[in-house]
Scaffold this motif. Sequence first.
Motif, mmCIF file in Angstrom:
data_model
loop_
_atom_site.group_PDB
_atom_site.id
_atom_site.type_symbol
_atom_site.label_atom_id
_atom_site.label_comp_id
_atom_site.label_asym_id
_atom_site.label_seq_id
_atom_site.Cartn_x
_atom_site.Cartn_y
_atom_site.Cartn_z
ATOM 1 N N MET A 56 0.827 -1.209 0.000
ATOM 2 C CA MET A 56 0.000 0.000 0.000
ATOM 3 C C MET A 56 0.861 1.259 0.000
ATOM 4 O O MET A 56 0.503 2.278 -0.595
ATOM 5 N N SER A 166 -4.611 -6.799 -0.681
ATOM 6 C CA SER A 166 -3.719 -5.773 -1.244
ATOM 7 C C SER A 166 -4.045 -5.506 -2.705
ATOM 8 O O SER A 166 -4.108 -4.347 -3.141
ATOM 9 N N LEU A 169 -7.317 -3.548 -3.027
ATOM 10 C CA LEU A 169 -7.162 -2.145 -2.659
ATOM 11 C C LEU A 169 -6.395 -1.375 -3.733
ATOM 12 O O LEU A 169 -6.759 -0.251 -4.092
ATOM 13 N N THR A 172 -8.562 -0.988 -6.995
ATOM 14 C CA THR A 172 -9.674 -0.040 -6.901
ATOM 15 C C THR A 172 -9.219 1.323 -6.392
ATOM 16 O O THR A 172 -10.063 2.207 -6.175
ATOM 17 N N ASP A 173 -7.895 1.477 -6.210
ATOM 18 C CA ASP A 173 -7.324 2.733 -5.719
ATOM 19 C C ASP A 173 -7.997 3.177 -4.413
ATOM 20 O O ASP A 173 -8.357 4.340 -4.228
ATOM 21 N N THR A 174 -8.163 2.195 -3.507
ATOM 22 C CA THR A 174 -8.823 2.443 -2.225
ATOM 23 C C THR A 174 -7.784 2.557 -1.110
ATOM 24 O O THR A 174 -6.866 1.732 -1.022
ATOM 25 N N GLN A 175 -7.942 3.560 -0.276
ATOM 26 C CA GLN A 175 -7.055 3.754 0.866
ATOM 27 C C GLN A 175 -7.725 3.251 2.136
ATOM 28 O O GLN A 175 -8.929 3.450 2.344
ATOM 29 N N LEU A 176 -6.946 2.590 2.987
ATOM 30 C CA LEU A 176 -7.466 2.170 4.279
ATOM 31 C C LEU A 176 -7.655 3.390 5.180
ATOM 32 O O LEU A 176 -6.966 4.400 5.017
#
Length: 295
Positions: A56, A166, A169, A172-176
Amino acid sequence: MPTTILTDLFAVIAPVFLLAATGFTWAKSGRAFDTNQLTPIITNIGTPCLILSSLMKTAPDFANLGVMAGAALMAMTAMAVIGFTILKLAGLPMRAFLPALIFPNNGNMGLPLCMFAFGEKGLALGIAYFVMLPLTQFTLGQAMASGHMSVLKLLKTPVVWAVILSLLLLGTDTQLPRWAANTINLTGQFTLPLMLMALGVSLARLEVRSLGRSLVLSCLRVFGGLALGIAIATVLGLEGVTFGVVVIQTAMPVAVFNYLFAQLYNNHPEEVAGMVVISTVVSFVSLPFILAWVL
């Protein structure tokens, strides 16, 4: 060799050697280090968090991840063919020695070396290479050692789910959430030091048997892997950090898990233990020359 190169080499090798030596000395002094408890923590908690946080933070593209995973599969497949042929000609048992030749120590040694040699980018690429090891070792590797395969064992491996999460995420260009990212990052930070100390403890507890045969097979694992790594990286047209990571990971010694499986299924565990110890020593001796070339 110029002083600057020697300094760079020492900066990479020293942390790996000193932490492994700390674990080795700790075990030899008779102090408690419960690998039965710590290894599951490292494997099931620390390593998945390290994978997730590293991928990430660096966000490598899928092309690079695919190349590293492909290089790992190519290296293991080629070593399987070479190892099978040599063991067959020598009349040595496949179930004992073939897994030890195929599956190197890409975790305990490979990941720290990639990190210290090339930073966060090297660690992320090293992880992309490394993840193919548990995927294959807990399926094909265990099948070789036991005589049967368990897909359920793979599905219960947290590393697999960390890789899947991983990729989802990243794709989909998703941030935690920040609290989750900080927690995972903090948890992953204990993994590399404990990996190296656990490696040192394991080496201190293993006994070397059949020195000559173990030495020959250990050299095949390290130097044969090195030659395969160079060939694969060249064929794939890799350069810079990606070339260096592939060469480092393919030249790693026998993974400790090979000894654990050999002991579990009674496949010449003393000789496999000898391969783990000797190949690790051979690797430490050869590392300065390998790193001097790829850095």
